[in-house]
Design a protein around this motif. Structure first.
Motif, PDB file in Angstrom:
ATOM      1  N   SER B 202      79.506  65.233   3.376  1.00 14.81           N
ATOM      2  CA  SER B 202      78.482  66.263   3.451  1.00 14.81           C
ATOM      3  C   SER B 202      77.265  65.814   4.261  1.00 14.81           C
ATOM      4  CB  SER B 202      78.052  66.690   2.048  1.00 14.81           C
ATOM      5  OG  SER B 202      77.640  65.575   1.321  1.00 14.81           O
ATOM      6  N   MET B 203      77.229  64.519   4.640  1.00 22.49           N
ATOM      7  CA  MET B 203      76.077  64.062   5.424  1.00 22.49           C
ATOM      8  C   MET B 203      76.079  64.618   6.846  1.00 22.49           C
ATOM      9  SD  MET B 203      75.576  60.127   4.489  1.00 22.49           S
ATOM     10  CE  MET B 203      74.926  59.610   2.921  1.00 22.49           C
ATOM     11  N   GLY B 204      77.201  64.915   7.356  1.00 20.94           N
ATOM     12  CA  GLY B 204      77.249  65.435   8.710  1.00 20.94           C
ATOM     13  C   GLY B 204      77.290  64.321   9.730  1.00 20.94           C
ATOM     14  N   SER B 205      78.413  64.164  10.380  1.00 24.17           N
ATOM     15  CA  SER B 205      78.555  63.058  11.320  1.00 24.17           C
ATOM     16  C   SER B 205      79.440  63.475  12.479  1.00 24.17           C
ATOM     17  CB  SER B 205      79.165  61.857  10.597  1.00 24.17           C
ATOM     18  OG  SER B 205      79.607  60.918  11.540  1.00 24.17           O
ATOM     19  N   LEU B 206      79.159  62.887  13.637  1.00 22.21           N
ATOM     20  CA  LEU B 206      79.990  63.160  14.807  1.00 22.21           C
ATOM     21  C   LEU B 206      81.183  62.222  14.845  1.00 22.21           C
ATOM     22  CD1 LEU B 206      77.130  63.543  17.422  1.00 22.21           C
ATOM     23  CD2 LEU B 206      78.516  65.374  16.462  1.00 22.21           C
ATOM     24  N   ALA B 207      81.199  61.246  13.932  1.00 22.94           N
ATOM     25  CA  ALA B 207      82.220  60.207  13.999  1.00 22.94           C
ATOM     26  C   ALA B 207      83.608  60.738  13.710  1.00 22.94           C
ATOM     27  CB  ALA B 207      81.880  59.082  13.021  1.00 22.94           C
ATOM     28  N   ARG B 208      83.709  61.975  13.225  1.00 18.99           N
ATOM     29  CA  ARG B 208      85.037  62.522  12.969  1.00 18.99           C
ATOM     30  C   ARG B 208      85.606  63.222  14.198  1.00 18.99           C
ATOM     31  NH1 ARG B 208      81.854  64.991   8.454  1.00 18.99           N
ATOM     32  NH2 ARG B 208      81.333  63.097   7.325  1.00 18.99           N
ATOM     33  N   ALA B 209      84.893  63.097  15.306  1.00 17.47           N
ATOM     34  CA  ALA B 209      85.345  63.803  16.505  1.00 17.47           C
ATOM     35  C   ALA B 209      86.634  63.192  17.032  1.00 17.47           C
ATOM     36  CB  ALA B 209      84.263  63.722  17.580  1.00 17.47           C
ATOM     37  N   ASN B 210      87.568  64.038  17.430  1.00 15.35           N
ATOM     38  CA  ASN B 210      88.713  63.589  18.228  1.00 15.35           C
ATOM     39  C   ASN B 210      89.085  64.728  19.169  1.00 15.35           C
ATOM     40  OD1 ASN B 210      90.255  65.478  16.797  1.00 15.35           O
ATOM     41  ND2 ASN B 210      90.798  63.960  15.243  1.00 15.35           N
ATOM     42  N   TRP B 211      89.990  64.468  20.068  1.00 11.39           N
ATOM     43  CA  TRP B 211      90.258  65.464  21.111  1.00 11.39           C
ATOM     44  C   TRP B 211      90.778  66.791  20.567  1.00 11.39           C
ATOM     45  CZ3 TRP B 211      87.950  65.239  25.580  1.00 11.39           C
ATOM     46  CH2 TRP B 211      87.511  64.003  26.049  1.00 11.39           C
ATOM     47  N   PRO B 212      91.726  66.798  19.604  1.00 13.23           N
ATOM     48  CA  PRO B 212      92.171  68.118  19.096  1.00 13.23           C
ATOM     49  C   PRO B 212      91.040  68.929  18.480  1.00 13.23           C
ATOM     50  CG  PRO B 212      93.645  66.369  18.358  1.00 13.23           C
ATOM     51  CD  PRO B 212      92.508  65.696  19.043  1.00 13.23           C
ATOM     52  N   LYS B 213      90.182  68.256  17.678  1.00 14.91           N
ATOM     53  CA  LYS B 213      89.066  68.982  17.080  1.00 14.91           C
ATOM     54  C   LYS B 213      88.130  69.516  18.158  1.00 14.91           C
ATOM     55  CE  LYS B 213      88.965  66.545  12.679  1.00 14.91           C
ATOM     56  NZ  LYS B 213      88.292  65.539  11.859  1.00 14.91           N
ATOM     57  N   LEU B 214      87.878  68.678  19.149  1.00 15.06           N
ATOM     58  CA  LEU B 214      87.036  69.114  20.266  1.00 15.06           C
ATOM     59  C   LEU B 214      87.609  70.365  20.913  1.00 15.06           C
ATOM     60  CD1 LEU B 214      86.003  65.977  22.314  1.00 15.06           C
ATOM     61  CD2 LEU B 214      84.523  67.802  21.495  1.00 15.06           C
ATOM     62  N   GLY B 215      88.929  70.337  21.110  1.00 11.83           N
ATOM     63  CA  GLY B 215      89.584  71.475  21.755  1.00 11.83           C
ATOM     64  C   GLY B 215      89.383  72.759  20.961  1.00 11.83           C
ATOM     65  N   ILE B 216      89.569  72.650  19.655  1.00 16.45           N
ATOM     66  CA  ILE B 216      89.431  73.850  18.809  1.00 16.45           C
ATOM     67  C   ILE B 216      87.995  74.368  18.837  1.00 16.45           C
ATOM     68  CG2 ILE B 216      89.523  74.711  16.432  1.00 16.45           C
ATOM     69  CD1 ILE B 216      91.843  72.795  15.951  1.00 16.45           C
ATOM     70  N   LEU B 217      87.041  73.444  18.664  1.00 12.53           N
ATOM     71  CA  LEU B 217      85.634  73.863  18.646  1.00 12.53           C
ATOM     72  C   LEU B 217      85.243  74.480  19.995  1.00 12.53           C
ATOM     73  CD1 LEU B 217      83.046  74.074  17.103  1.00 12.53           C
ATOM     74  CD2 LEU B 217      82.456  71.746  17.766  1.00 12.53           C
ATOM     75  N   ALA B 218      85.719  73.841  21.090  1.00 12.90           N
ATOM     76  CA  ALA B 218      85.405  74.369  22.423  1.00 12.90           C
ATOM     77  C   ALA B 218      85.966  75.775  22.571  1.00 12.90           C
ATOM     78  CB  ALA B 218      85.969  73.445  23.496  1.00 12.90           C
ATOM     79  N   LEU B 219      87.185  75.961  22.089  1.00 21.48           N
ATOM     80  CA  LEU B 219      87.834  77.268  22.194  1.00 21.48           C
ATOM     81  C   LEU B 219      86.995  78.325  21.463  1.00 21.48           C
ATOM     82  CD1 LEU B 219      90.543  78.500  23.251  1.00 21.48           C
ATOM     83  CD2 LEU B 219      91.315  78.401  20.877  1.00 21.48           C
ATOM     84  N   ILE B 220      86.585  77.978  20.235  1.00 20.22           N
ATOM     85  CA  ILE B 220      85.794  78.935  19.451  1.00 20.22           C
ATOM     86  C   ILE B 220      84.479  79.256  20.164  1.00 20.22           C
ATOM     87  CG2 ILE B 220      84.518  79.263  17.290  1.00 20.22           C
ATOM     88  CD1 ILE B 220      87.383  79.428  16.694  1.00 20.22           C
ATOM     89  N   VAL B 221      83.780  78.196  20.600  1.00 14.59           N
ATOM     90  CA  VAL B 221      82.484  78.412  21.249  1.00 14.59           C
ATOM     91  C   VAL B 221      82.653  79.274  22.499  1.00 14.59           C
ATOM     92  CG1 VAL B 221      80.571  77.289  22.463  1.00 14.59           C
ATOM     93  CG2 VAL B 221      81.407  76.339  20.313  1.00 14.59           C
ATOM     94  N   PHE B 222      83.673  78.965  23.307  1.00 12.42           N
ATOM     95  CA  PHE B 222      83.822  79.705  24.558  1.00 12.42           C
ATOM     96  C   PHE B 222      84.338  81.131  24.324  1.00 12.42           C
ATOM     97  CE2 PHE B 222      83.778  75.376  26.450  1.00 12.42           C
ATOM     98  CZ  PHE B 222      82.636  75.566  27.206  1.00 12.42           C
ATOM     99  N   CYS B 223      85.027  81.348  23.204  1.00 14.65           N
ATOM    100  CA  CYS B 223      85.467  82.715  22.909  1.00 14.65           C
ATOM    101  C   CYS B 223      84.333  83.567  22.334  1.00 14.65           C
ATOM    102  CB  CYS B 223      86.626  82.705  21.920  1.00 14.65           C
ATOM    103  SG  CYS B 223      88.162  82.177  22.653  1.00 14.65           S
ATOM    104  N   VAL B 224      83.483  82.949  21.523  1.00 12.12           N
ATOM    105  CA  VAL B 224      82.441  83.712  20.832  1.00 12.12           C
ATOM    106  C   VAL B 224      81.253  84.004  21.753  1.00 12.12           C
ATOM    107  CG1 VAL B 224      80.713  83.564  18.999  1.00 12.12           C
ATOM    108  CG2 VAL B 224      83.077  82.952  18.517  1.00 12.12           C
TER     109      VAL B 224
END
Lengths: 265, 352
Positions: B202-224
Motif C-alpha cells: 500500500s506504500m506505492g512503489s515503482l519497483a513492481r514495474a515490468n514490461w507487461p505491466k507497462l504495456g497494459i498501463l500504456a494501452l489504458i492511458v493511450f486509449c482513455v
C-alpha cells in the motif's frame, strides 16, 4: 426578422414540482412573439426562475412547450439549448478562465445548431459579442478578477453569443449599476427587434420592467396573476394582491409608467 | 456594425497570443518531462552519463552487457512507469476536480484507492483472487477489480439519488470509511508476514514495474486520453457551473458518468500496478491550473505532463535520498508533495 407566427413561443398548461411540492400549476402564457421583450415579475418564491428553467428544458415539467410548429419536448437538451438559451442567475466563482474563453466555451460546448464553425470564425463571433456589450476591454481579464456586475455582463455575453431564437434571462441586472441596468435592457430590446428574438427577462425592478418590456407577466404562487402591456399589468390592485404593498402607479410628464410604493399593505 | 467588426478583429490578436503562450508552456512542460526522464535513467546505484543513457535506448548494442541490462531491465521500466503513472493519476485528478467542482479532489477522493487496497489485502492475506488469474497477477487483478467495481457501485448509488457532486462526495466518503474498516479487519487477522507484504504494497512503489505491466498501463492511458481530450469543451463549460453548462446544451450527468468511468480506469490500473501513490493526482492539476488556466484543451494535457514531471522527479529523489536504497516513491511524493503544494497555495493567495 423572423416570422412572427412561425417562431412564436407557446407555453401551455405547464406544471412543475419538486417531489411532492408543486411550484407551478397549470400555467399558460399568451403566445410570446419574436421581437418582443416580456418581463417576468413577481414576489420571491413566485416561481419565476422555475418557470424559466422549465422553459429552457432544464427541469422536468408537464404541459406543452412549442417554438412555432416545433414541439420542444421532442428535442434533445443540446437541440433545445441551441434554440432556447437560458442565462442562470448564479455567477461562476473560483474559475481560472478569461472572459473570452468562457464565451468561446459557451459556443463550443455543444455542437448543435451548426455552431461548430472554424476556430477563427468562432473567435470573431465571441469578440463581436463582447464588443456589442461594450465589454471588449474585459476580454482577456481573468473571470475571478472581475466585479459581480462585470461577471454578469460576461454571463450575458455567453448567452447572446449562442444567437438563440428564445432568450431567457434570470435577473440579468441584479448586480449592475444604474447605467448598465438600462444599457442591458436596451440591448436586449434592440437585439429582440433586430434578430426577431423572443426575450423573457426576470426582473425585480418594476420601473425597469415598465420602461423596457413590451409585455409584463406577473406571477404569484406559481400562477399567472396578470399579463399584458405594462399599463395593463402593473396597477395598484395587482400590486396589492400580488406583492402585498400599497402603491401608486402614475404616468410621468414624459408618459412613462412610474411605480411608487408607499409601504406594505 | 463596421465599428463592432473593427474592435472585434483588434481583439483577436490578444486571444491568439494567449493560445500561443499556452502551447509554448505545454511544449516547455514536455521538454521538462523528457529531461526528468533522462535524469531518471541516469540516476541510481551505478550512475550513467547522459550519453550512455541515450545510447542505451537508441543503440543498445554499442553498450557493455551489464549496462544494457541495467537500462533495459531496471531503469527504463521504472522511468517509463513513472511517466505513465504520473500522467495517468494527474489526468484522472484533473477530471475529478472538474466533475466534483472541488480543487481538493484527487483520483482517490471517492474511495477508489481504498477499494484497491481491499482487493490487494484479500489477495495477500486471505488468498482470495479472481479464478484463472496467474499467481503473479493476482494482487493487481484484485486491486483493479475492486477499484473498478467501487466506481460502478458509486455510479449505481448516484443513479438513485441524482448525480450532483455533493451526492458523489457523500457516497465516496462512505466508501472510504467502509473500505478502510474492512482493510483494518483483514490486517487484524493477517499473519505477520502477510501484514508486512500488505503494508509494503500500500506504500506505492515503482519497483513492481515490468514490461507487461507497462504495456497494459500504456494501452489504458493511450486509449482513455483521446476521449478525455475530446470532452475538453464540455468540461470547460462545466467549470462555469452545472446549470450554465446545461444551458449550453451539455448533458452533465452523462459527462460526469463518462468522466468517472475514465477516472476509474486510469486510477484502477495505476493503483493495481503501483499501490497508492498520493499527491500526484492533486498537485499535477494544480500546477497545470496555475500555468495554463482551466481551458481544458490545455488544462488536461498540461495536467498529464505536470504529473509525469512530478513523478519522474520523485522517482529520481527516491533513488537519491538514501544512497543504495530505493525508498517507495509514494512516500517521496507525499514528503516532497506537501511542501510544494503549500508553496503553490501560498504564492497563489498572495497574488489573489
Amino acid at each position: 426578422m423572423r416570422d412572427r407566427v412561425e417562431d412564436a413561443f407557446h407555453v401551455g398548461q405547464l406544471a412543475v414540482g419538486y417531489g411532492r411540492r408543486t411550484i407551478i400549476r397549470d400555467l399558460s402564457l399568451p403566445t410570446l412573439v419574436p421581437g418582443e421583450v416580456t418581463a417576468l415579475v413577481g414576489p420571491n418564491g413566485a416561481g419565476k426562475s422555475t418557470l424559466l428553467r422549465a422553459m429552457a428544458g432544464l427541469i422536468r415539467s408537464t404541459g406543452s412547450l412549442r417554438l412555432g410548429a416545433q414541439d420542444l419536448r421532442k428535442l434533445s437538451l443540446s437541440e433545445h439549448a441551441s434554440r432556447v438559451t437560458y442565462m442562470p442567475q448564479t455567477l461562476p466563482q473560483r474559475v481560472a478562465l478569461t472572459a473570452i474563453e468562457t464565451v468561446i466555451a459557451a459556443l463550443k460546448a455543444s455542437p448543435a445548431g451548426g455552431r461548430a464553425g472554424a476556430g477563427s470564425q468562432i473567435h470573431a463571433v465571441a469578440c463581436a459579442t463582447l464588443s456589442r456589450l461594450g465589454i471588449e476591454h474585459l476580454a482577456m481579464e481573468a473571470l475571478d478578477q472581475l466585479s459581480g456586475g462585470q461577471r454578469q455582463m460576461v454571463s450575458l455575453a455567453q448567452a447572446l453569443v449562442r444567437e438563440p431564437q428564445v432568450l431567457l434571462l434570470d435577473e440579468p441586472t441584479s448586480a449592475l449599476d444604474l447605467r448598465y441596468q438600462h444599457l442591458v435592457m436596451k440591448l436586449v430590446r434592440d437585439l429582440a427587434r433586430e434578430r426577431g428574438i423572443v426575450a423573457v427577462v426576470v426582473l425585480h425592478d418594476l420601473n425597469l420592467a415598465a420602461g423596457w418590456a413590451d409585455r409584463i407577466a406577473m406571477l404569484s404562487r406559481g400562477e399567472l396573476a396578470a399579463f399584458g402591456t405594462p399599463a395593463e399589468a402593473i396597477n395598484a390592485a395587482h400590486l396589492a394582491a400580488v406583492y402585498g404593498v400599497s402603491a401608486r402607479v402614475e404616468q410621468c410628464s414624459r408618459g412613462s409608467l412610474q411605480v411608487m410604493v408607499d409601504g406594505p399593505a | 456594425m463596421s465599428d463592432t467588426t473593427l474592435t472585434a478583429t483588434s481583439l483577436l490578436p490578444g486571444y491568439r497570443k494567449l493560445v500561443r503562450t499556452r502551447i509554448l508552456i505545454l511544449i516547455a512542460l514536455a521538454v521538462g518531462v523528457l529531461a526528468a526522464f533522462l535524469l531518471d535513467l541516469m540516476v541510481g546505484p551505478s550512475s550513467l552519463s547522459p550519453a550512455d543513457a541515450l545510447r542505451g535506448i537508441f543503440q543498445p548494442d554499442t553498450l557493455s552487457p551489464p549496462v544494457r541490462v541495467i537500462i533495459w531491465n531496471v531503469r527504463l521500466p521504472y522511468a517509463l512507469m513513472a511517466l505513465l503513472v504520473g500522467s495517468s493519476l494527474s489526468l484522472a485528478g484533473a477530471e475529478m476536480q472538474t466533475i466534483l467542482n472541488n480543487p481538493l479532489a484527487s483520483p482517490f477522493t471517492l474511495g477508489l484507492s481504498g477499494a484497491a487496497s481491499l482487493g490487494a489485502a484479500m489477495a495477500i492475506v486471505l488468498g482470495i483472487g479472481i479464478p484463472g488469474v496467474s499467481q503473479n497477477w493476482v494482487i493487481s487483478a484484485n486491486a483493479f477489480a475492486f477499484c473498478f467495481a467501487s466506481a460502478i457501485l458509486l455510479q449505481a448509488l448516484t443513479k438513485l439519488r441524482g448525480t450532483g457532486p455533493e451526492t458523489l462526495v457523500l457516497f465516496g466518503i462512505a466508501l472510504v470509511f467502509t473500505f478502510h474498516a474492512l482493510v483494518s479487519l483483514i490486517q487484524f487477522v493477517a499473519s505477520e508476514e502477510a501484514l508486512q507484504q500488505l503494508v509494503f504494497w500500500s506504500m506505492g512503489s515503482l519497483a513492481r514495474a515490468n514490461w507487461p505491466k507497462l504495456g497494459i498501463l500504456a494501452l489504458i492511458v493511450f486509449c482513455v486520453t483521446p476521449f478525455s481530450f475530446a470532452s475538453s469543451w464540455k468540461m470547460t463549460a462545466l467549470r462555469l457551473g452545472e446549470d450554465r453548462a446545461r444551458s449550453f446544451g451539455v448533458n452533465v450527468p452523462r459527462l460526469r458518468f463518462l468522466s468517472l468511468l475514465r477516472i476509474s480506469l486510469l486510477a484502477a490500473t495505476t493503483v493495481a500496478f503501483t499501490g497508492t501513490i498520493a499527491f500526484v493526482g492533486l498537485v499535477g492539476p494544480h500546477i497545470a491550473r496555475l500555468l495554463l488556466g482551466e481551458d481544458h484543451r490545455f488544462f488536461l494535457p498540461g495536467s498529464a505532463l505536470a504529473g509525469a514531471l512530478v513523478m519522474s522527479l520523485a522517482s529520481v529523489a527516491s533513488k537519491s535520498i538514501l544512497p543504495g536504497v530505493l525508498i517507495p516513491v509514494g512516500i517521496v511524493t507525499s514528503l516532497i508533495g506537501v511542501p510544494a503544494f503549500l508553496a503553490l497555495i501560498l504564492t497563489k493567495r498572495e497574488r489573489g
